[in-house]
Structure formats: C-alpha cells, structure tokens
Design an enzyme around this catalytic site. Structure first.
Site, short mmCIF file in Angstrom:
data_model
loop_
_atom_site.label_atom_id
_atom_site.label_comp_id
_atom_site.label_asym_id
_atom_site.label_seq_id
_atom_site.Cartn_x
_atom_site.Cartn_y
_atom_site.Cartn_z
N VAL A 49 1.31 3.84 1.83
CA VAL A 49 1.94 4.34 3.06
C VAL A 49 2.99 3.38 3.60
O VAL A 49 3.67 3.70 4.58
CB VAL A 49 0.91 4.65 4.17
N LYS A 50 3.14 2.21 2.99
CA LYS A 50 4.12 1.25 3.47
C LYS A 50 5.52 1.61 2.96
O LYS A 50 5.73 2.62 2.30
CB LYS A 50 3.74 -0.17 3.04
N HIS A 51 6.50 0.74 3.24
CA HIS A 51 7.89 1.05 2.92
C HIS A 51 8.14 1.20 1.43
O HIS A 51 9.00 1.97 1.00
CB HIS A 51 8.80 -0.06 3.45
N HIS A 69 0.85 -1.19 0.00
CA HIS A 69 0.00 0.00 0.00
C HIS A 69 0.89 1.25 0.00
O HIS A 69 2.03 1.21 0.51
CB HIS A 69 -0.89 -0.04 1.25
#
Length: 384
Positions: free
Chosen positions: A184-186, A182
């Site tokens: 907002v992930k790394h 997603h």
C-alpha cells in the site's frame, strides 16, 4: 489494470515492466541476496540524497536495524509520537529500551518539537520522528533539540518517500531514515524496507545486524569460515524483490505527482464542506501523500466517525483509520504504564480520523466518487 468497483484506501501498481524485472531476476541464478540487492540499495540511497542504503525484508526490520546502529541499550529512552503504526515504537522495545510518547501538533498530527523538549530526561538517547501521512516533520526544530542534548534523530519515512522539506529530500533530513515497501506504500517489493544514512558506521552495523550478526569482514578465503560478531537477525531481502523495487523506483516520481494531484482535488472539494477538515500542511514541506486523512468535526465525534466509516464502507470505499494512538494499546499500558490522557492531542484527533482512498491508479472519476460519497455520508448519517 482498471480500478476495482470497491475502491480500497491503497493499492499497488504492477505492470509488464515489473513482471519482466522479476522474471529476469528469477532466471538469473540468484534468488536470495545477490547483485540486485546492492543495485537497489544504491539507487534508493541516491534518490534520497544519502550515501548508503541497507535493504531489509520490512519497514519494521529497518527500524530495528536503526535502533541497533544507534547502540540502544536497556534503560535508554527514545521519544516517539503516538500517532503512528506500532512498529515505530516497538523497535525501541525490541532493544530493551523504553519508548516515551510526545504528543503531536493538532493541525498536522506530526510530532510536536515543544512536546519532545518536555520529555527529555538524562536517560533519553534519541528521537524517532514519523512523517505521518507522507508529510515530513519539522526536522530543523528536531535537529536543534537533538544536537542540544546529544541525541540521535531517526526519521520514520515509511509514508514520505519522494517528499522533501525546504528543498531537502526525505532521506537526507535525519541520521537514519527508514522506508517501507509494503504494497500500500508508494512503491513495493511485496514486503520490504530500507534504511538510508550518510554515516558509514551506522551502515556497517545495520548490515551486520540484518545477517545474524555475521560480518563478511571476518570471512576467510577457505570459503567456509565465518564469525558471528553479535546477536543479529535474518532480515535479508531477496534479489527478485529488489528487482521489483528497482522497476518500481523508476516510476516513483510520476506516482508521487499523481498522489499530489488527487490530494489537490480532495482539498478543493473539502475546503467548502462543513463537518470535516483535511490535515494541515507545513509551508516548507512537499507532501508525498501516502494517506489522505480527514478529521470529522463537531460533537460526538467518535460516534460520528463510526457511523460515517460504516456508511463509506457500505458504499464501496475501503476507508481506514490511521491510527489508534500507540500508547493506548494494551501492551504499552501493561508494559510501560501508559494511559489515557498521556497524549491528549493525539487521543482527541483519533476520535475523528478517516483515511480516504489514495493511490495513483485512481481516476478522476474515482476521486469524485469518493468526494460525493463523503458528502452523502455527512448528510445522511445521524448520530444521537
């Protein structure tokens, strides 16, 4: 790209390399499942220290595929933590099985192995550990419990890609590890996820499940014949998403390193600040810092958290709260009979949690702006 005036709690990093990778994929002749999918799977598996990777269209889909691979059945129980996004438990319910909530450690908010042991019954089939905020769980203790009782051990590593425990990479610590891509992930594929494993049978089952239950093993050279072996889902991911993922993966180490730098700045500033505490850390873990979470201290913590949260939002910080304990959601109360008091550590922690901005594009001045705004909030906010 500069950091926006309002600082969100998370934000993707997209550059010209990513745009070119996606454009090249879009003009290659492949849009759906093509060569970039397999290339991405192999690259993520290799980075994780695992033999196999199965790419899908979300982290939730990866969790669901894993539960299918473990042959979860109606009547089975799976132990999960309450301090997570609902998908970590929903994947059990999707299979007609029952999520059983084991409380978390008060310092780290990771699932507490001692609480896991208490929840095991003859119906228990497995454990889903969640690497909350980006810190790997105590997998050595969880593995001992799983092996003792003949249980599967899954790692929800949606927060912890790039982390490690005792020098072992996230992705190699459980029977199956699940990732989310997603924004907002790394790293991101837009939406997307992956399951990594060393087990070839789990790999085979997940590949069938993500493709309607159809296996290529039964395709004939006629070019049209296929057989659906089981009831699966369309969880496939596109070639251009995987092209983006490959481009992003090449920069994952530097992004995780930057997250650790930001966390170290926060740690230093908050260590001498009364009224809050960062989460505890396991000595053996290398944290990947999807989130940087603070816990407000003192009386009336729920009211204080609301007032501080509102102050930070009003002053341009896109803070969040991770998470409302899953067992407190109406669906779980109504369907599984969960209730307040079931996981008191998680419930108590929830009252004071705030997730601060944490993403690689943050500059040092952005980090210090967050710190100073938090300090101001603790000084200026009053709670009756």
């Amino acid at each position: 790209m500069g950091t926006p005036k309002n600082i969100p709690y998370g934000r993707q990093s997209i550059d010209e390399q990513d745009l070119k990778a996606v454009t090249d994929a879009l003009t290659s002749g492949w849009l759906t499942t093509g060569p970039k999918v397999a290339e991405f799977e192999q690259a993520v598996a290799r980075m994780s220290g695992a033999a196999h990777g199965v790419a899908v269209n979300s982290g939730t889909a990866a969790l669901h595929c894993a539960m299918y691979a473990f042959d979860l059945q109606k009547g089975d129980e799976v132990i999960v933590p309450p301090m997570t996004f609902a998908a970590s438990a929903n994947c059990v319910a999707y299979m007609g099985a029952t999520p059983v909530f084991a409380d978390v450690d008060p310092e780290t908010l990771l699932i507490d192995p001692a609480e896991v042991e208490k929840k095991i019954t003859p119906e228990t089939k497995g454990i889903i550990a969640v690497d909350y905020a980006g810190q790997p769980c105590d997998y050595a203790a969880l593995r001992r419990i799983a092996d003792k009782h003949g249980l599967f051990l899954a790692a929800d590593g949606c927060h912890s890609i790039g982390g490690s425990l005792n020098g072992e990479k996230v992705g190699s610590l459980a029977d199956i590890t699940l990732y989310s891509f997603h924004p907002v992930k790394h790293m991101t594929t837009g939406e997307g996820g992956m399951a990594v494993t060393d087990n070839s049978e789990y790999d085979r089952r997940m590949r069938i499940f993500r493709n309607h239950g159809i296996t290529a093993d039964f395709r004939q050279r006629d070019g049209w014949f296929y057989e659906m072996q089981d009831l699966g889902f369309n969880y496939r991911i596109t070639d251009f998403q995987c092209a983006l993922g490959l481009s992003q993966l090449s920069r994952l180490p530097e992004w995780v390193a930057r997250r650790r730098e930001i966390a170290a700045m926060y740690d230093k500033e908050f260590a001498v600040l009364d009224g809050l505490s960062p989460l505890g850390k396991l000595k053996a873990a290398k944290h990947a810092y999807h989130l940087y979470v603070i816990n407000l201290e003192g009386e009336n913590r729920s009211d204080k958290r609301k007032a501080v949260f509102d102050y930070l939002r009003e002053h341009g910080l896109g803070v969040q709260v991770h998470y409302i304990p899953v067992h407190l959601h109406p669906y779980y109360k109504e369907t599984f009979g969960t209730h307040e008091g079931l996981c008191p550590v998680a419930e108590n922690a929830y009252d004071g949690l705030i997730s601060l901005p944490m993403f690689p594009l943050m500059k040092n001045e952005d980090v210090m702006r967050v710190v100073e705004t938090v300090k101001a909030a603790l000084t200026e906010v009053s709670v009756r």
